[in-house]
Structures are given as C-alpha cells and as structure tokens.
Scaffold this motif. Structure first.
Motif, PDB file in Angstrom:
ATOM      1  N   SER A 162       0.931  -1.275   0.371  1.00 17.63           N
ATOM      2  CA  SER A 162      -0.120  -0.228   0.450  1.00 17.63           C
ATOM      3  C   SER A 162       1.000   1.268  -0.060  1.00 17.63           C
ATOM      4  N   ALA A 163       0.402   2.665  -0.694  1.00 21.16           N
ATOM      5  CA  ALA A 163       0.896   3.757  -0.760  1.00 21.16           C
ATOM      6  C   ALA A 163       1.313   4.426   0.602  1.00 21.16           C
ATOM      7  N   PRO A 164      -0.038   4.448   1.897  1.00 23.62           N
ATOM      8  CA  PRO A 164       0.556   4.488   3.154  1.00 23.62           C
ATOM      9  C   PRO A 164       1.644   3.634   3.667  1.00 23.62           C
ATOM     10  N   ALA A 165       1.731   2.714   3.910  1.00 25.66           N
ATOM     11  CA  ALA A 165       2.767   2.109   4.522  1.00 25.66           C
ATOM     12  C   ALA A 165       4.228   1.722   3.898  1.00 25.66           C
ATOM     13  N   LEU A 166       4.224   2.233   2.701  1.00 25.37           N
ATOM     14  CA  LEU A 166       5.177   2.678   1.943  1.00 25.37           C
ATOM     15  C   LEU A 166       5.529   3.439   2.124  1.00 25.37           C
ATOM     16  N   GLY A 167       4.997   4.453   2.731  1.00 23.69           N
ATOM     17  CA  GLY A 167       5.669   6.696   2.495  1.00 23.69           C
ATOM     18  C   GLY A 167       6.034   6.208   3.950  1.00 23.69           C
ATOM     19  N   THR A 168       5.265   5.416   5.031  1.00 21.72           N
ATOM     20  CA  THR A 168       5.676   5.646   6.748  1.00 21.72           C
ATOM     21  C   THR A 168       7.070   5.277   6.210  1.00 21.72           C
ATOM     22  N   ARG A 169       7.326   3.988   5.532  1.00 25.39           N
ATOM     23  CA  ARG A 169       8.815   3.482   5.449  1.00 25.39           C
ATOM     24  C   ARG A 169       9.349   4.129   4.960  1.00 25.39           C
ATOM     25  N   PHE A 170       9.342   5.781   4.302  1.00 26.36           N
ATOM     26  CA  PHE A 170      10.532   5.928   3.644  1.00 26.36           C
ATOM     27  C   PHE A 170      10.377   7.131   4.489  1.00 26.36           C
ATOM     28  N   GLY A 171       9.270   7.704   4.564  1.00 24.79           N
ATOM     29  CA  GLY A 171       8.987   9.100   5.524  1.00 24.79           C
ATOM     30  C   GLY A 171       8.530  10.401   5.009  1.00 24.79           C
ATOM     31  N   VAL A 172       7.493   9.473   3.926  1.00 27.43           N
ATOM     32  CA  VAL A 172       7.594  11.283   3.268  1.00 27.43           C
ATOM     33  C   VAL A 172       5.336  10.474   3.330  1.00 27.43           C
ATOM     34  N   SER A 173       4.837  10.915   2.579  1.00 24.78           N
ATOM     35  CA  SER A 173       3.391  10.704   2.671  1.00 24.78           C
ATOM     36  C   SER A 173       2.873   9.612   1.815  1.00 24.78           C
ATOM     37  N   ALA A 174       1.697   9.663   1.500  1.00 20.47           N
ATOM     38  CA  ALA A 174       1.631   8.585   0.330  1.00 20.47           C
ATOM     39  C   ALA A 174       1.386   9.108  -0.920  1.00 20.47           C
ATOM     40  N   THR A 175       1.351  10.604  -1.400  1.00 21.51           N
ATOM     41  CA  THR A 175       0.845  11.373  -2.681  1.00 21.51           C
ATOM     42  C   THR A 175       1.735  10.723  -3.881  1.00 21.51           C
ATOM     43  N   PRO A 176       3.722  11.165  -2.907  1.00 19.45           N
ATOM     44  CA  PRO A 176       4.453  10.996  -4.164  1.00 19.45           C
ATOM     45  C   PRO A 176       4.850   9.543  -4.152  1.00 19.45           C
ATOM     46  N   VAL A 177       4.998   8.410  -2.945  1.00 19.14           N
ATOM     47  CA  VAL A 177       4.499   6.766  -3.522  1.00 19.14           C
ATOM     48  C   VAL A 177       3.740   7.270  -4.759  1.00 19.14           C
ATOM     49  N   ARG A 178       2.559   7.165  -4.107  1.00 20.15           N
ATOM     50  CA  ARG A 178       1.626   6.532  -5.394  1.00 20.15           C
ATOM     51  C   ARG A 178       2.016   7.007  -7.034  1.00 20.15           C
ATOM     52  N   GLU A 179       2.141   8.345  -6.733  1.00 21.73           N
ATOM     53  CA  GLU A 179       2.497   9.041  -8.000  1.00 21.73           C
ATOM     54  C   GLU A 179       3.672   7.989  -8.658  1.00 21.73           C
TER      55      GLU A 179
END
Length: 248
Positions: A72-89
């Motif tokens: 999921s984008a939120p989980a990966l965002g937490t992993r990278f220390g960013v919001s889910a938006t750039p992960v989703r993009e």
C-alpha cells in the motif's frame, strides 16, 4: 565518439537511495524556515516523487519488494518517511513500466514475471539492438569506443560487490551510450524501456546472482575490447551471446 546528445545519454544514472536509507529532507516535505520563501510545490512534489521512484526501482531490482505481493502507498510512505502521495505517483509510473499492477482499494501488486516473458523481452531487444550494434561496429572509429570504458568498468564494479540495483543502472547506461551513437533518440528511448522491463526479477528469484552479474559484466568489457580492435567476427559472436543466442 559521444557527441551532442550521445554524450548526455552516456552518463550512468545512479539511484538516489534505497528503501532502507532514503530520507526526504524537511523542506522537500513542504516545510521551510522563516525568512525563506518556500519552493514551488510542483518542484517539491516532483523531487520527492523522483527520489521515491528511484528507491522503489532499486527495491524491485534487489528483490526487496517481492513479485506477487501487494504493497500500500501509506505503508510505503511510512517506510520512506513521506506522505502516501509521492509514493502513489511513483507507483503509477511503475505501473506504466509494467513493474506493478494497480489493486483497487489495496495498493499495488508487484508483477509476477516468468521466464517466458523475459525470453520474449530478450528477443525483442535483440531485434532492435543487434543490427544497430553491428552497424556501429563498422562505422564508429576505435577512439570513439574508448570513451565508453568507464561505463563498462562501472558494470564490473557493481557486479563485483553484488549490488544488483547499481548493476541494473550501469548496465542500462552502457547500452544507452552504445545506441546513442546511432543518433536515433527514439531508438534509445524504446530500447531503454525494454531493457528496464527485462531487469525486474523472476518469481521466486531475488535477481541475478553474483556470478551471473560478473559474467554479464565481463561481456560488456569483452565486447568493448572487440569494438576497439574492430574485430567484427568477435563482435558478432559476443553480441549473439549477450542476447541469449539470438538468431542473427
């Protein structure tokens, strides 16, 4: 050898981070100190998205994101220390490249790629790249090929330490530099996309083993030596081997 745009394409690309070590600066997340005007949001978003895209590509090539698994984008965002938006993009771009599939309401599934698909990609790459390489072998002077030596050496260095992500980037950089000598930027773009798609690991495999990477890297240096020596017989033989015995 590398002139104009060819010189630009020959520069190896280095990923900006991996899932373990990438940390987005505070200002890249939209924060800034008093007295300093904030950077345009579109630039911030593009910068973070690019960093995340590099990190995800490295994780895919390295097998850290496993084929068939959903992330999921939120989980990966937490992993990278960013919001889910750039992960989703970034994931949307990887979907375009065929590395992941969109799973509605869940996230993104890493594509499960089998031997047949990789063999098909190798065949298409051979159809595109081999005739160009053989033509360039007859037309590019030896001095021109010498400028590609650092790119070939970079593939060997990455393979020697088993860095699959770095090897993937240096491998593509070498091939881009060779094809750029044709002066056909559409060819370079299409071939690079096919090459990237062929680098995602197989199901159940974390990617190329160290010995395989070293063998592949040695083909780059041997091919370059033959091109510099203008030994067309050896060039043809090495090109056949590099593209899995394509029927030339």
């Amino acid at each position: 050898m590398e002139q104009g745009r060819a010189r630009e394409d020959a520069r190896p690309y280095a990923p900006s981070g991996t899932p373990q070590d990438i940390r987005v600066p505070e200002q890249a997340r939209g924060e800034h100190t008093h007295g300093e005007p904030p950077a345009p949001r579109t630039v911030q978003r593009h910068s973070v998205r690019g960093q995340i895209l590099d990190a995800l590509r490295a994780a895919l090539v390295g097998g850290e994101l496993a084929p068939g698994e959903v992330y999921s984008a939120p989980a990966l965002g937490t992993r990278f220390g960013v919001s889910a938006t750039p992960v989703r993009e970034a994931m949307q771009q990887l979907a375009v490249e065929g590395a992941v599939e969109v799973v509605p309401n869940r996230g993104f599934r890493v594509s499960a790629r089998g031997p047949r698909e990789l063999a098909e990609l190798a065949e298409v790459r051979a159809l595109i790249e081999v005739p160009v390489m053989l033509r360039l072998a007859r037309t590019v002077p030896a001095a021109g090929w010498c400028t590609l030596r650092p790119l070939a050496d970079a593939t060997v260095a990455a393979a020697a330490v088993g860095d699959r992500a770095a090897y993937a980037e240096s491998d593509r950089a070498f091939h881009r530099a060779v094809l750029a000598l044709s002066g056909n930027q559409q060819l370079v773009s299409v071939a690079d996309d096919l090459h990237r798609r062929s680098q995602w690991p197989l199901v159940g495999s974390p990617g190329g083993r160290g010995a395989e990477l070293l063998a592949d890297a040695s083909e780059h240096t041997a091919l370059l030596d033959a091109l510099i020596a203008q030994d067309l017989t050896v060039v043809r033989s090495l090109v056949r081997e590099h593209f899995n015995g394509a029927d030339l």
